[in-house]
Design an enzyme around this catalytic site. Structure first.
Site, PDB file in Angstrom:
ATOM      1  N   ARG A 121      61.826  24.208  18.053  1.00  0.00           N
ATOM      2  CA  ARG A 121      59.883  23.963  17.395  1.00  0.00           C
ATOM      3  C   ARG A 121      59.890  22.673  17.597  1.00  0.00           C
ATOM      4  O   ARG A 121      60.768  21.873  17.070  1.00  0.00           O
ATOM      5  CB  ARG A 121      59.924  24.694  15.915  1.00  0.00           C
ATOM      6  CG  ARG A 121      60.125  26.531  16.492  1.00  0.00           C
ATOM      7  CD  ARG A 121      60.141  27.374  14.986  1.00  0.00           C
ATOM      8  NE  ARG A 121      60.370  28.689  15.145  1.00  0.00           N
ATOM      9  CZ  ARG A 121      61.592  29.360  14.484  1.00  0.00           C
ATOM     10  NH1 ARG A 121      62.459  28.104  14.557  1.00  0.00           N
ATOM     11  NH2 ARG A 121      61.377  30.456  14.769  1.00  0.00           N
TER      12      ARG A 121
ATOM     13  N   LYS B 154      63.197  28.602  10.565  1.00  0.00           N
ATOM     14  CA  LYS B 154      62.679  28.975   9.234  1.00  0.00           C
ATOM     15  C   LYS B 154      63.436  30.058   9.064  1.00  0.00           C
ATOM     16  O   LYS B 154      64.375  30.730   8.886  1.00  0.00           O
ATOM     17  CB  LYS B 154      61.384  30.016  10.213  1.00  0.00           C
ATOM     18  CG  LYS B 154      60.160  29.658  11.495  1.00  0.00           C
ATOM     19  CD  LYS B 154      59.251  30.371  11.630  1.00  0.00           C
ATOM     20  CE  LYS B 154      58.305  29.985  12.069  1.00  0.00           C
ATOM     21  NZ  LYS B 154      56.995  30.491  12.376  1.00  0.00           N
TER      22      LYS B 154
ATOM     23  N   HIS C  60      54.339  23.706  21.822  1.00  0.00           N
ATOM     24  CA  HIS C  60      54.776  25.308  21.884  1.00  0.00           C
ATOM     25  C   HIS C  60      55.205  26.239  22.983  1.00  0.00           C
ATOM     26  O   HIS C  60      55.909  26.978  22.924  1.00  0.00           O
ATOM     27  CB  HIS C  60      53.985  25.583  21.296  1.00  0.00           C
ATOM     28  CG  HIS C  60      55.220  26.612  20.361  1.00  0.00           C
ATOM     29  ND1 HIS C  60      55.915  27.138  19.332  1.00  0.00           N
ATOM     30  CD2 HIS C  60      54.590  28.481  19.943  1.00  0.00           C
ATOM     31  CE1 HIS C  60      56.370  28.088  18.775  1.00  0.00           C
ATOM     32  NE2 HIS C  60      55.545  28.611  19.313  1.00  0.00           N
TER      33      HIS C  60
ATOM     34  N   ARG D 206      58.237  25.872  24.394  1.00  0.00           N
ATOM     35  CA  ARG D 206      59.353  26.686  23.799  1.00  0.00           C
ATOM     36  C   ARG D 206      59.728  28.215  24.266  1.00  0.00           C
ATOM     37  O   ARG D 206      60.172  28.531  24.815  1.00  0.00           O
ATOM     38  CB  ARG D 206      58.975  26.672  22.497  1.00  0.00           C
ATOM     39  CG  ARG D 206      60.181  27.480  21.896  1.00  0.00           C
ATOM     40  CD  ARG D 206      60.210  27.336  20.037  1.00  0.00           C
ATOM     41  NE  ARG D 206      60.169  28.433  19.233  1.00  0.00           N
ATOM     42  CZ  ARG D 206      60.874  29.160  18.875  1.00  0.00           C
ATOM     43  NH1 ARG D 206      62.219  28.144  19.158  1.00  0.00           N
ATOM     44  NH2 ARG D 206      61.481  29.982  18.210  1.00  0.00           N
TER      45      ARG D 206
ATOM     46  N   HIS E 180      64.792  33.863  16.202  1.00  0.00           N
ATOM     47  CA  HIS E 180      63.817  34.766  16.023  1.00  0.00           C
ATOM     48  C   HIS E 180      64.649  35.890  15.440  1.00  0.00           C
ATOM     49  O   HIS E 180      66.116  36.406  15.754  1.00  0.00           O
ATOM     50  CB  HIS E 180      63.314  35.503  16.960  1.00  0.00           C
ATOM     51  CG  HIS E 180      61.783  34.787  17.613  1.00  0.00           C
ATOM     52  ND1 HIS E 180      62.027  34.670  19.059  1.00  0.00           N
ATOM     53  CD2 HIS E 180      61.541  33.837  17.497  1.00  0.00           C
ATOM     54  CE1 HIS E 180      61.084  34.722  19.530  1.00  0.00           C
ATOM     55  NE2 HIS E 180      61.477  33.362  18.299  1.00  0.00           N
TER      56      HIS E 180
ATOM     57  N   TYR F 180      57.497  36.986  23.988  1.00  0.00           N
ATOM     58  CA  TYR F 180      57.350  35.723  23.940  1.00  0.00           C
ATOM     59  C   TYR F 180      57.794  35.097  25.188  1.00  0.00           C
ATOM     60  O   TYR F 180      57.599  34.237  25.822  1.00  0.00           O
ATOM     61  CB  TYR F 180      58.938  35.044  22.295  1.00  0.00           C
ATOM     62  CG  TYR F 180      58.248  33.946  22.346  1.00  0.00           C
ATOM     63  CD1 TYR F 180      57.503  33.378  21.072  1.00  0.00           C
ATOM     64  CD2 TYR F 180      58.790  32.454  22.466  1.00  0.00           C
ATOM     65  CE1 TYR F 180      57.456  32.061  20.365  1.00  0.00           C
ATOM     66  CE2 TYR F 180      58.981  31.164  21.383  1.00  0.00           C
ATOM     67  CZ  TYR F 180      58.390  31.084  20.397  1.00  0.00           C
ATOM     68  OH  TYR F 180      57.899  30.063  20.011  1.00  0.00           O
TER      69      TYR F 180
END
Length: 307
Positions: free
Chosen positions: A162, A185, A253, A256, A279, A288
Site C-alpha cells: 500500500r 492495517k 493503488h 497493487r 488481506h 482484488y
C-alpha cells in the site's frame, strides 16, 4: 454537531474510538470517519426524538428509527456505498456499547445495508505498469526526485505494498534484503518478498537522495526533506497516466491491484497472494485480483487434489 448529545454519550463514543485504535490499530483517518458517521447518526436521532440523546435513549433505538435514518440518508442523496459505511460504523459502535452497558442492540445490528454494485478494481497490463514506473522516473524536476518516485511505484507494483506501507519504510529497513517485514492495517504483520528490481530502484534513490537517512528517518522524502506525502505519489502517477493516455483508474493503488492480478494470471496461489497483500478475507483477495471466473476455475482445477 455534538449539540444535544450528552457528555456520557460523547465519552462513550471517544472510549469506543480509543478501543478501535488500541485493539484494531485503526488509523487516524479511519477514526475520524467513524466519529463523523456516529455523530451524524446521533444528531439525526436527536432531531428525530426532539430530545438529547444520552445512553438511555440510544439504548432504546427501534427498527422503525433505523428505517427512518436510512430513509433520511437516501433523501440527503447519500450514495448506497456511503450509507453502508455509515451503518457499519454505527453497528460497530453499538456492538461495543451494548456489551459495555448491558442492553439489547438487535434493532440496530439487524439493520440491512443498502445494496450497491461493488466496483471491481481495474489492474493495468504488465506493459502499462512498467510504462508508468518508467514515466514517473523521467518526469521528476530533479534526478533524485525521479528516482524516488520510480522507487515508490516499483514497491507498489513489485511487492504489492500500500502507499502508506511504502512511505512508512525507515532507515532501519535499508538496504532492502530479500524480504520486508511490513506492519499493515490493524497492526497485522506480514513478510513480503522483495524482487531485485525493487531493491535496485530503492538503492538507486538512496544513493542519489540529498538528505541523510538515519535509522528512524523515513526513507522517502519530499523536496524539502520532510516525509513524502501520499498525495505527491498520486500526483506524479496522474501526470504519468495522462502522458501515457491511460484511464483515470490507473492510480497508485491500481499498481497493487496489478501486482495481485499478474501473480494469479501467472499461476500464483490465491491463498499465498492473500498473505502477500495482507488481506484478512480470501474473498477480498479474489475481488482484488479482478481475474475472470474462467481463469479462477483453471487455477482451481490445477491445484485441487480431487480435480
Amino acid at each position: 454537531m455534538t449539540l444535544g448529545i450528552s457528555a456520557q454519550a460523547r465519552d462513550a463514543l471517544e472510549n469506543w474510538l480509543a478501543s478501535m485504535a488500541a485493539l484494531k490499530g485503526a488509523s487516524e483517518n479511519t477514526l475520524n470517519a467513524y466519529r463523523a458517521d456516529v455523530l451524524d447518526f446521533i444528531a439525526f436521532m436527536t432531531n428525530h426524538y426532539a430530545e438529547a440523546q444520552g445512553l438511555g435513549p440510544l439504548s432504546r433505538i427501534t427498527v422503525s428509527d433505523m428505517r427512518s435514518w436510512m430513509a433520511h440518508l437516501r433523501g440527503q442523496g447519500v450514495a448506497p456505498r456511503s450509507a453502508a459505511r455509515k451503518l457499519s460504523a454505527v453497528k460497530s459502535f453499538y456492538r461495543w456499547l451494548s456489551e459495555r452497558e448491558g442492553f439489547e442492540a438487535t434493532s440496530v445490528l439487524a439493520a440491512r445495508a443498502p445494496r450497491f454494485q461493488k466496483k471491481l478494481p481495474r489492474p493495468l497490463s504488465a506493459d502499462a505498469a512498467r510504462a508508468v514506473i518508467d514515466t514517473v522516473g523521467e518526469q521528476g524536476r530533479a534526478d533524485w526526485i525521479g528516482a524516488r518516485d520510480a522507487a515508490v511505484v516499483t514497491l507498489l507494483y513489485g511487492c504489492g505494498l500500500r502507499i502508506s506501507e511504502a512511505l512508512g519504510l525507515t532507515g532501519r529497513d535499508l538496504p532492502l534484503g530479500d524480504v520486508l517485514r511490513i506492519i499493515g492495517k490493524g497492526g497485522k504483520e506480514r513478510i513480503v518478498p522483495v524482487i531485485p528490481a525493487a531493491r535496485e530502484a530503492v538503492a538507486r534513490y538512496v544513493k542519489m537522495a540529498p538528505f541523510p537517512i538515519g535509522t528512524h528517518d523515513p526513507v522517502f522524502r519530499g523536496a524539502r526533506g520532510g516525509p513524502l506525502q501520499a498525495r505527491m505519489v498520486q500526483k506524479v502517477t496522474a501526470a504519468a497516466r495522462m502522458q501515457l493516455g491511460l484511464p483515470s483508474t490507473a492510480t497508485p493503488h491500481a499498481m497493487r491491484h496489478s501486482f495481485a492480478t499478474h501473480l494469479l494470471e501467472a499461476g500464483g496461489d490465491l491463498r499465498a497472494i492473500q498473505e502477500l497483500l495482507g488481506h484478512s478475507s480470501l474473498s477480498t483477495t479474489q475481488a482484488y485480483t479482478a481475474v475472470d471466473t474462467v481463469h479462477l476455475m483453471k487455477v482451481y482445477e490445477k491445484a485441487h487434489p480431487k480435480a
